[in-house]
Design an enzyme around this catalytic site. Structure first.
Site, PDB file in Angstrom:
ATOM      1  CE1 TYR A 135       1.015  -4.505   1.557  1.00 30.09           C
ATOM      2  CE2 TYR A 135       3.306  -5.060   1.162  1.00 30.09           C
ATOM      3  CZ  TYR A 135       2.092  -4.635   0.692  1.00 30.09           C
ATOM      4  OH  TYR A 135       1.934  -4.357  -0.631  1.00 30.09           O
ATOM      5  CE  LYS A 190      -1.967  10.039  -2.696  1.00 29.42           C
ATOM      6  NZ  LYS A 190      -2.079  10.596  -4.055  1.00 29.42           N
ATOM      7  CG  ASP A 222      -0.532  10.484  -7.130  1.00 32.01           C
ATOM      8  OD1 ASP A 222       0.519  10.736  -6.520  1.00 32.01           O
ATOM      9  OD2 ASP A 222      -1.528  11.229  -7.080  1.00 32.01           O
ATOM     10  CG  ASP A 246       4.128  -5.417  -3.332  1.00 30.65           C
ATOM     11  OD1 ASP A 246       4.649  -6.024  -4.272  1.00 30.65           O
ATOM     12  OD2 ASP A 246       3.240  -5.911  -2.604  1.00 30.65           O
ATOM     13  CG  ASP A 250       5.374  -6.544  -9.409  1.00 28.70           C
ATOM     14  OD1 ASP A 250       6.499  -6.831  -8.962  1.00 28.70           O
ATOM     15  OD2 ASP A 250       4.392  -7.309  -9.360  1.00 28.70           O
TER      16      ASP A 250
END
Ligand code: NAD
Length: 365
Positions: A135, A190, A222, A246, A250
Site C-alpha cells: 500500500y 507468503k 492461503d 486487511d 475481514d
C-alpha cells in the site's frame, strides 16, 4: 483525557453518537472535541483530512473514528477520496499496529455462517502491520490516472516493501500481546513466493528468540485463509503484513456473525491510538437508524483500555454489551428468530442503561 471525535460519513455519525453517549455516562472526565473527516470534510473544506482535523487528532490522547467513504466519491482523484483521511491519520500519527479482536459472543453463535461448534468460544486477535507493504511502496502516485482509471494503459504496478525496523516493531507488539493471552503467535506470510515475506519470516523468527515463553509458528496466507474457516479456534494471536491483514481480518470478522460487532484499535509507539469499528460507512443503510453501534461502542472500550489507562471502565462497557445481548436485543444485522429487533439509538440506550446498572453495583461493592 482528550478525545478527538471524528464521526465521518454514512453510518459513521449515527454509531459514533451512541459511543459518545456511552462514554458520557462513565464516572470519568473527558474532553471531547468533534471534527469533520472523509467525504464530509471534503464537502466543507475541499480535503478529506483538513489541517484542523489533523491537528486535533495529533493533540488528542485518542481518536474515536466512525467511518468514511461513499460510492459517490469514486470518481475523485485518489488523493481527495474520503478513504485517504484514514491513510493520512495512520501516517501522521505513526499508527503502525492494528488490533482486530474477533470474539464470538455466546448469544450470537447462531448469527455466524459457520457451525456453532467451530466458533463457540472463539477469541482470536489479528494484528496487522499498517504502515508498510504494497500500500505504500513506490511507484505510488507516479502514474497518470484519469478519473482514477487508466484508459489505454498496458500495465500498472505497485511495489511490496518492508524494512527490518517495521517488521521488528510489529513482531514485538504481537509477542507482547501473546504474553497476556495464551502465549501463541502465528505469523502469516507468503515466503514461498515473495522475497518480502521470506524477509518478514526471518525477522519475526529472530524477534521470537527474545520471547522463549511464546510459541511461534508460521503459515502461508492461503493456508491461513483456509484454516480461519476450517478451525478458527486453532489461532490465538495472528500477526501479518498490511495487505494480508486487511483481508484476513475481514474474514475473521465474518466468523463472529456480523461486521457490525467488531471493534479495532490502531496504535503508535506511545500508545496514542485511533479506535474505529472494523466496518465502513455502509452507504446502503446510512440514515435509516438501523446500523449496529456495538462495534463502535466496543472500540471506545478498547480506547479506554489501551490509550487512556481505564481498564475497569473498559471491562464495564464490555459487560454492558454482553448483558444487552443476553437480554435479547438485536439490531437488524444480528437479528434472528426469538430476539427483539431494535434500531441504532435503542441499542445505544440499552447499553447506557446496562452500564449504569453495572456502575451502581460496582460502586456499592
Ligand atoms: P461496509 O463495511 O461499509 O459495508 C459492508 C456491508 O456491511 C453493507 O451491507 C453494510 O450495510 C453492512 N454493515 C457495515 N457496517 C454495519 C453496521 N454497523 N451495522 C449493520 N450493517 C453494517 O463496506 P463497503 O460497502 O464495501 O464500503 C462502503 C464505503 O465504506 C466505501 O466507500 C468504502 O471505501 C468505505 N470503507 C471505509 C472504511 C473505514 O472508514 N475505515 C472501511 C471499509 C470501507
Amino acid at each position: 483525557m482528550k478525545i478527538a471525535v471524528l464521526p465521518g460519513d454514512g453510518i459513521g455519525t449515527e454509531i459514533v453518537a451512541e459511543a459518545v453517549k456511552v462514554l458520557n455516562v462513565l464516572d470519568l472526565k473527558f474532553e471531547m472535541e468533534t471534527a469533520l473527516v472523509g467525504g464530509a470534510a471534503y464537502e466543507a473544506h475541499g480535503h478529506p483530512l483538513p489541517e484542523a482535523t489533523l491537528k486535533l487528532a495529533k493533540e488528542a490522547d485518542a481518536v474515536l473514528f466512525g467511518a468514511v467513504g461513499d460510492w459517490k466519491y469514486d470518481k475523485l482523484e485518489r488523493a481527495l477520496r474520503p478513504e485517504q483521511a484514514i491513510l493520512g491519520l495512520r501516517k501522521n500519527l505513526g499508527l503502525f499496529a492494528n488490533f482486530r479482536p474477533a470474539i464470538c459472543y455466546e448469544q450470537l453463535v447462531a448469527a455466524s455462517s459457520l457451525k456453532p461448534e467451530l466458533i463457540s468460544g472463539l477469541d482470536i486477535l489479528i494484528i496487522r502491520e499498517l504502515t508498510g507493504d504494497i500500500y505504500f511502496g513506490a511507484p505510488r502516485g507516479r502514474r497518470t490516472a484519469v478519473d482514477g482509471h487508466f484508459p489505454g494503459a498496458e500495465e500498472a504496478f505497485d511495489t511490496m516493501r518492508y524494512s527490518r525496523p517495521e517488521i521488528e516493531r510489529i513482531a514485538h507488539v504481537a509477542f507482547q500481546a501473546a504474553r497476556k493471552r495464551s502465549k501463541r503467535v502465528t505469523s502469516v506470510d507468503k515466503a514461498n513466493v515473495l522475497e518480502t515475506f521470506q524477509f518478514w519470516k526471518d525477522v519475526v523468527t529472530e524477534v521470537g528468540k527474545e520471547y522463549p515463553d511464546v510459541e511461534l509458528d508460521h503459515m502461508y496466507v492461503d493456508n491461513a485463509a483456509m484454516q480461519l474457516v476450517k478451525a478458527p479456534k486453532k489461532f490465538d494471536v495472528v500477526v501479518t503484513g498490511n495487505m494480508f491483514g486487511d483481508i484476513l481480518s475481514d474474514e475473521a470478522a465474518m466468523l463472529t456473525g456480523s461486521i457490525g460487532m467488531l471493534p479495532s484499535a490502531s496504535l503508535n509507539a506511545s500508545n496514542q491510538g485511533l479506535y474505529e469499528p472494523s466496518h465502513g460507512s455502509a452507504p446502503d443503510i446510512a440514515g435509516k437508524g438501523i446500523a449496529n453501534p456495538l462495534a463502535t461502542i466496543l472500540s471506545a472500550a478498547m480506547m479506554l483500555r489501551f490509550s487512556l489507562n481505564q481498564a475497569s471502565a473498559a471491562d464495564r462497557i464490555e459487560s454492558a454489551v454482553k448483558d444487552v445481548l443476553a437480554s435479547g436485543l438485536r439490531t437488524a444485522d444480528i437479528h434472528s428468530d426469538g430476539t427483539t429487533k431494535v434500531g441504532t439509538k435503542q441499542m445505544g440506550d440499552a447499553v447506557v442503561s446496562a452500564l449504569t446498572t453495572i456502575t451502581k453495583k460496582t460502586t456499592k461493592s
